[in-house]
Design an enzyme around this catalytic site. Structure first.
Site, PDB file in Angstrom:
ATOM      1  N   GLN A 192       2.648 -13.217   2.349  1.00 52.88           N
ATOM      2  CA  GLN A 192       2.174 -11.596   2.582  1.00 52.88           C
ATOM      3  C   GLN A 192       1.503 -11.358   1.545  1.00 52.88           C
ATOM      4  O   GLN A 192       0.646 -10.074   1.494  1.00 52.88           O
ATOM      5  CB  GLN A 192       3.599 -10.888   2.856  1.00 52.88           C
ATOM      6  CG  GLN A 192       4.394 -11.219   4.078  1.00 52.88           C
ATOM      7  CD  GLN A 192       5.395 -10.227   4.195  1.00 52.88           C
ATOM      8  OE1 GLN A 192       6.618 -10.346   3.636  1.00 52.88           O
ATOM      9  NE2 GLN A 192       5.495  -9.054   5.133  1.00 52.88           N
ATOM     10  N   GLY A 231      12.422  -6.932   2.145  1.00 55.75           N
ATOM     11  CA  GLY A 231      12.055  -8.634   2.006  1.00 55.75           C
ATOM     12  C   GLY A 231      10.752  -8.815   1.782  1.00 55.75           C
ATOM     13  O   GLY A 231       9.689  -7.874   2.189  1.00 55.75           O
ATOM     14  N   HIS A 240       8.225 -16.264   8.185  1.00 53.97           N
ATOM     15  CA  HIS A 240       6.917 -15.808   7.511  1.00 53.97           C
ATOM     16  C   HIS A 240       6.329 -17.282   6.801  1.00 53.97           C
ATOM     17  O   HIS A 240       5.116 -17.461   6.793  1.00 53.97           O
ATOM     18  CB  HIS A 240       6.967 -14.887   6.322  1.00 53.97           C
ATOM     19  CG  HIS A 240       6.824 -13.425   6.853  1.00 53.97           C
ATOM     20  ND1 HIS A 240       5.827 -13.101   7.520  1.00 53.97           N
ATOM     21  CD2 HIS A 240       7.461 -12.388   6.782  1.00 53.97           C
ATOM     22  CE1 HIS A 240       5.720 -11.763   7.936  1.00 53.97           C
ATOM     23  NE2 HIS A 240       6.742 -11.418   7.365  1.00 53.97           N
ATOM     24  N   LEU A 293       6.200  -5.455   6.545  1.00 58.71           N
ATOM     25  CA  LEU A 293       5.356  -4.897   5.750  1.00 58.71           C
ATOM     26  C   LEU A 293       4.056  -5.271   6.234  1.00 58.71           C
ATOM     27  O   LEU A 293       2.911  -4.274   5.524  1.00 58.71           O
ATOM     28  CB  LEU A 293       5.703  -5.385   4.393  1.00 58.71           C
ATOM     29  CG  LEU A 293       7.212  -4.756   3.925  1.00 58.71           C
ATOM     30  CD1 LEU A 293       7.284  -5.300   2.300  1.00 58.71           C
ATOM     31  CD2 LEU A 293       7.111  -3.279   3.869  1.00 58.71           C
ATOM     32  N   HIS A 313      13.738 -13.251   9.043  1.00 61.78           N
ATOM     33  CA  HIS A 313      12.373 -12.776   9.346  1.00 61.78           C
ATOM     34  C   HIS A 313      11.524 -13.475   8.311  1.00 61.78           C
ATOM     35  O   HIS A 313      10.340 -13.881   8.376  1.00 61.78           O
ATOM     36  CB  HIS A 313      12.382 -11.209   8.982  1.00 61.78           C
ATOM     37  CG  HIS A 313      11.203 -10.289   9.042  1.00 61.78           C
ATOM     38  ND1 HIS A 313      10.820  -9.505   9.768  1.00 61.78           N
ATOM     39  CD2 HIS A 313      10.351 -10.457   8.264  1.00 61.78           C
ATOM     40  CE1 HIS A 313       9.788  -9.085   9.862  1.00 61.78           C
ATOM     41  NE2 HIS A 313       9.231  -9.507   8.653  1.00 61.78           N
ATOM     42  N   GLU A 314      12.079 -13.495   6.774  1.00 61.87           N
ATOM     43  CA  GLU A 314      11.284 -13.995   5.775  1.00 61.87           C
ATOM     44  C   GLU A 314      10.925 -15.399   6.026  1.00 61.87           C
ATOM     45  O   GLU A 314       9.983 -16.022   5.751  1.00 61.87           O
ATOM     46  CB  GLU A 314      11.965 -13.729   4.491  1.00 61.87           C
ATOM     47  CG  GLU A 314      12.139 -12.222   4.182  1.00 61.87           C
ATOM     48  CD  GLU A 314      10.817 -11.291   4.286  1.00 61.87           C
ATOM     49  OE1 GLU A 314       9.834 -11.682   4.204  1.00 61.87           O
ATOM     50  OE2 GLU A 314      11.107 -10.176   4.773  1.00 61.87           O
TER      51      GLU A 314
HETATM   52 ZN   LIG Z   1       7.381  -9.681   7.665  1.00 62.44          ZN
END
Ligand SMILES: [Zn+2]
Length: 171
Positions: free
Chosen positions: A51, A46, A142, A97, A138-139
């Site tokens: 990001q 993802g 963010h 990431l 998780h996304e």
């Molecule tokens: Zn992440």
């Protein structure tokens, strides 16, 4: 060269609440295409817009194909996502990431249903369990300026990994 550069965890944009997507236009489609390319190049599951330095409530997810089970890869693009249902609890290692080389055990809901809009502004609803449930949460984090390290019991629980040897981080 990937389409966009993935920012490291100390970037201020990764600590902000991202803005809502308001225009479903060519620029948004280009951003999504770039994000998919960047995620593939990084072997991620993802990637959220902050990001790559864009403060928008948008993420992409791609769950790899399970050849043995005969399940093809599944790709999701979600704008302005919201969790409408979360069930159970599951603790698994995950990575990011934006924090390459580290993983940690995070407890998250085992099954989630998320509603949002696709790249064309059409309403969509995604129900995920396992890796998809984890990636969705998780996304979504963010988009609210939250990193998985914030959800660890302690930073001592972070484990250093050799990226080349390990499975893909979540994203
Ligand atoms: Zn992440």
């Amino acid at each position: 060269m990937p389409a966009r550069q993935i920012l490291f965890a100390d970037a201020p944009v990764l600590r902000q609440k991202a803005r809502r997507v308001r225009k479903y236009d060519a620029a948004l489609r280009e951003l999504v295409a770039d994000m998919l390319e960047t995620m593939h190049a990084a072997n991620g599951v993802g990637l959220a817009a902050p990001q790559v330095g864009v403060s928008l409530r948008l993420f992409v997810i791609e769950i790899p194909a399970d050849e043995e089970a005969g399940i093809p890869a599944r790709q999701y693009v979600l704008c302005n996502p919201e969790i409408v249902k979360a069930v159970g609890e599951e603790t698994e290692e995950e990575g990011c990431l934006s924090l390459p080389g580290y993983v940690g055990e995070v407890t998250r809901a085992a099954v989630v249903t998320v509603k949002g809009f696709d790249v064309n502004g059409k309403a969509v609803r995604v129900r995920g369990e396992g890796l998809l449930a984890r990636a969705l949460q998780h996304e979504l984090d963010h988009l609210d300026g939250i990193l998985f390290i914030d959800r660890l019991e302690s930073l001592d629980k972070l484990r250093r990994v050799d990226q080349a040897a390990e499975e893909a981080p979540v994203g």
